[in-house]
Design an enzyme around this catalytic site. Structure first.
Site, PDB file in Angstrom:
ATOM      1  N   ASN A 148       9.193   2.149  -7.277  1.00  0.00           N
ATOM      2  CA  ASN A 148       8.016   1.328  -7.020  1.00  0.00           C
ATOM      3  C   ASN A 148       8.461  -0.114  -6.788  1.00  0.00           C
ATOM      4  OD1 ASN A 148       5.270   0.364  -7.039  1.00  0.00           O
ATOM      5  ND2 ASN A 148       4.741   2.131  -8.288  1.00  0.00           N
ATOM      6  N   THR A 149       7.514  -1.042  -6.790  1.00  0.00           N
ATOM      7  CA  THR A 149       7.832  -2.459  -6.531  1.00  0.00           C
ATOM      8  C   THR A 149       8.487  -3.122  -7.744  1.00  0.00           C
ATOM      9  OG1 THR A 149       5.595  -3.010  -7.231  1.00  0.00           O
ATOM     10  CG2 THR A 149       5.971  -2.793  -4.868  1.00  0.00           C
ATOM     11  N   CYS A 179       2.819  -0.187 -12.311  1.00  0.00           N
ATOM     12  CA  CYS A 179       2.064  -0.979 -11.345  1.00  0.00           C
ATOM     13  C   CYS A 179       2.075  -2.391 -11.886  1.00  0.00           C
ATOM     14  CB  CYS A 179       0.646  -0.444 -11.198  1.00  0.00           C
ATOM     15  SG  CYS A 179      -0.223  -1.268  -9.845  1.00  0.00           S
ATOM     16  N   ASN A 228       2.181   7.775 -10.690  1.00  0.00           N
ATOM     17  CA  ASN A 228       2.619   6.388 -10.571  1.00  0.00           C
ATOM     18  C   ASN A 228       2.747   5.834 -11.996  1.00  0.00           C
ATOM     19  OD1 ASN A 228       2.925   3.676 -10.205  1.00  0.00           O
ATOM     20  ND2 ASN A 228       0.959   3.336  -9.206  1.00  0.00           N
ATOM     21  N   LEU A 257      -4.929  -1.667  -7.679  1.00  0.00           N
ATOM     22  CA  LEU A 257      -5.316  -0.247  -7.586  1.00  0.00           C
ATOM     23  C   LEU A 257      -6.760  -0.030  -7.132  1.00  0.00           C
ATOM     24  CD1 LEU A 257      -3.426   1.166 -10.682  1.00  0.00           C
ATOM     25  CD2 LEU A 257      -3.025   1.782  -8.302  1.00  0.00           C
TER      26      LEU A 257
HETATM   27  C1  LIG Z   1      -0.057  -3.153  -0.685  1.00  0.00           C
HETATM   28  C2  LIG Z   1       0.685  -2.155  -1.535  1.00  0.00           C
HETATM   29  C3  LIG Z   1      -0.034  -1.248  -2.318  1.00  0.00           C
HETATM   30  C4  LIG Z   1       0.649  -0.306  -3.110  1.00  0.00           C
HETATM   31  N1  LIG Z   1      -0.066   0.608  -3.854  1.00  0.00           N
HETATM   32  C5  LIG Z   1       0.600   1.568  -4.548  1.00  0.00           C
HETATM   33  C6  LIG Z   1      -0.135   2.587  -5.253  1.00  0.00           C
HETATM   34  O1  LIG Z   1      -1.363   2.659  -5.237  1.00  0.00           O
HETATM   35  N2  LIG Z   1       0.596   3.508  -5.960  1.00  0.00           N
HETATM   36  C7  LIG Z   1       1.977   3.493  -5.984  1.00  0.00           C
HETATM   37  O2  LIG Z   1       2.587   4.362  -6.630  1.00  0.00           O
HETATM   38  N3  LIG Z   1       2.668   2.565  -5.297  1.00  0.00           N
HETATM   39  C8  LIG Z   1       2.015   1.610  -4.587  1.00  0.00           C
HETATM   40  N4  LIG Z   1       2.730   0.678  -3.874  1.00  0.00           N
HETATM   41  C9  LIG Z   1       4.209   0.740  -3.872  1.00  0.00           C
HETATM   42  C10 LIG Z   1       4.726   1.445  -2.622  1.00  0.00           C
HETATM   43  O3  LIG Z   1       4.258   2.771  -2.549  1.00  0.00           O
HETATM   44  C11 LIG Z   1       6.282   1.444  -2.602  1.00  0.00           C
HETATM   45  O4  LIG Z   1       6.746   2.162  -3.728  1.00  0.00           O
HETATM   46  C12 LIG Z   1       6.846   0.042  -2.657  1.00  0.00           C
HETATM   47  O5  LIG Z   1       6.083  -0.842  -1.861  1.00  0.00           O
HETATM   48  C13 LIG Z   1       8.321  -0.026  -2.204  1.00  0.00           C
HETATM   49  O6  LIG Z   1       8.465   0.488  -0.909  1.00  0.00           O
HETATM   50  P1  LIG Z   1       8.458  -0.440   0.432  1.00  0.00           P
HETATM   51  O7  LIG Z   1       9.455  -1.533   0.219  1.00  0.00           O
HETATM   52  O8  LIG Z   1       8.794   0.508   1.537  1.00  0.00           O
HETATM   53  O9  LIG Z   1       7.064  -0.990   0.563  1.00  0.00           O
HETATM   54  C14 LIG Z   1       2.068  -0.290  -3.103  1.00  0.00           C
HETATM   55  C15 LIG Z   1       2.769  -1.200  -2.308  1.00  0.00           C
HETATM   56  C16 LIG Z   1       2.106  -2.120  -1.530  1.00  0.00           C
HETATM   57  C17 LIG Z   1       2.902  -3.084  -0.672  1.00  0.00           C
END
Ligand SMILES: Cc1cc2nc3c(=O)[nH]c(=O)nc-3n(C[C@H](O)[C@H](O)[C@H](O)COP(=O)(O)O)c2cc1C
Length: 299
Positions: free
Chosen positions: A189-190, A129, A126, A73
């Site tokens: 999210n991830t 994380c 969010n 973050l």
């Molecule tokens: C490098 C990186 C930084 C991220 N930072 C945040 C964040 O600050 N806040 C958040 O809610 N999700 C964050 N995410 C999650 C993404 O917004 C998204 O929910 C997640 O990567 C799944 O989508 P995708 O497969 O299209 O990447 C981050 C993801 C990545 C890869």
């Protein structure tokens, strides 16, 4: 003429394709590449009360079909965002959704209150994380979700979106967000995941656990959206592994009102405008004027 505009969680977007938090900065770097006014919206990097330096490197680790991150973050803090980034973002010609992270429920409330008085279009909480301490559980515990959303709702007049982790009892967490006054749910999210550096014989990231994103998670994220849509009254914003207009269409057919694209931007920086164009062309090719007849058709 195709009209891609959508109403999602109290916000009208020119199209349903949004840049996901943390993968698009504050939009200004991408604005040097193309007109980001083509996007439905941009979710900012996760904002905290104080600036955060983030985790030590490495912070990214590629996996087959996916990406692990442990950014921690990193962000300039909400005040610098309001003073410096937001005025620039307002000039980009697209909706601005402030993604926020609090160490405590009260911090979420404080962030939501400040941003509610600002020029952002919506606030996205969010609630997970994987790469900061304590971040893994919040969004998976319905009582905690209800408390955070309830506190923010009382001080926030802007549309309030709640972004959940794909793990834990996602449905119960989403229903708790709905009861507490959320306007939309972002799923997801991830995933909590691990890589081991075999040269060093220890986890690749200093904080060990990272978040998995990219095409590897798409079918699971899609299943989460499909199930949530059946049980929720709230609109669902689909996110996870979307890299093409076909992926976006799958999420919309699963019932998503909008989609977010994250890792796809790293694979192809022009990914989002191509998705917007692909959706419009697909609809036009079928003589359809908007997405209404398509959304949720897979149920
Ligand atoms: C490098 C990186 C930084 C991220 N930072 C945040 C964040 O600050 N806040 C958040 O809610 N999700 C964050 N995410 C999650 C993404 O917004 C998204 O929910 C997640 O990567 C799944 O989508 P995708 O497969 O299209 O990447 C981050 C993801 C990545 C890869």
């Amino acid at each position: 003429m195709v009209d891609l505009s959508v109403e999602v969680g109290g916000l009208r977007l020119k199209n349903p394709v949004i840049a996901a938090a943390g993968t698009f900065g504050f939009g200004t770097e991408y604005a040097r590449l193309y007109d980001v006014g083509l996007l439905g919206g941009i979710c900012t990097k996760g904002l905290t009360l104080k600036p955060r330096p983030g985790n030590p490197p490495p912070r990214l680790w590629e996996t087959p079909c996916g990406l692990l991150n442990s950014i921690g973050l990193e962000n300039p803090g909400v005040e610098a965002f309001l003073q410096e980034e937001l005025p620039r973002m307002r000039g980009l010609g697209t909706a601005v959704i402030a993604n926020i992270w609090g160490e405590t429920p009260e911090e979420y409330r404080e962030l939501a209150e400040r941003l509610s008085r600002s020029d952002v279009d919506a606030i996205e909480l969010n609630l997970s994380c994987p790469n900061v301490p304590g971040g893994k559980i919040r969004g998976g515990v319905p009582e905690e979700v209800a408390r955070i959303v309830g506190l923010c709702r009382r001080v926030c007049e802007k549309p309030l979106w709640v972004k959940l982790p794909p793990e834990g009892d996602v449905l119960e967490a989403a229903q708790a967000a709905e009861r507490a006054g959320a306007d939309a749910v972002t799923a997801s999210n991830t995933f909590r995941a691990l890589a081991i550096d075999i040269e060093k014989g220890r986890p690749a990231f200093a904080g060990r656990i990272g978040g998995l994103s990219g095409p590897a998670i798409k079918p699971i994220a899609l299943r989460v959206v499909y199930e949530l849509v059946q049980k929720l009254k709230l609109p669902v914003i689909g996110c996870g592994g979307i890299t093409s207009w076909q992926d976006a269409l799958e999420f919309i057919m699963a019932g998503a009102h909008a989609v977010q694209v994250g890792t796809g931007n790293f694979i192809d920086p022009l990914c989002i405008p191509k998705i917007v164009r692909g959706l419009a062309d697909w609809l036009a090719g079928r003589g359809m004027e908007d997405l209404e007849g398509v959304r949720g058709c897979a149920h």
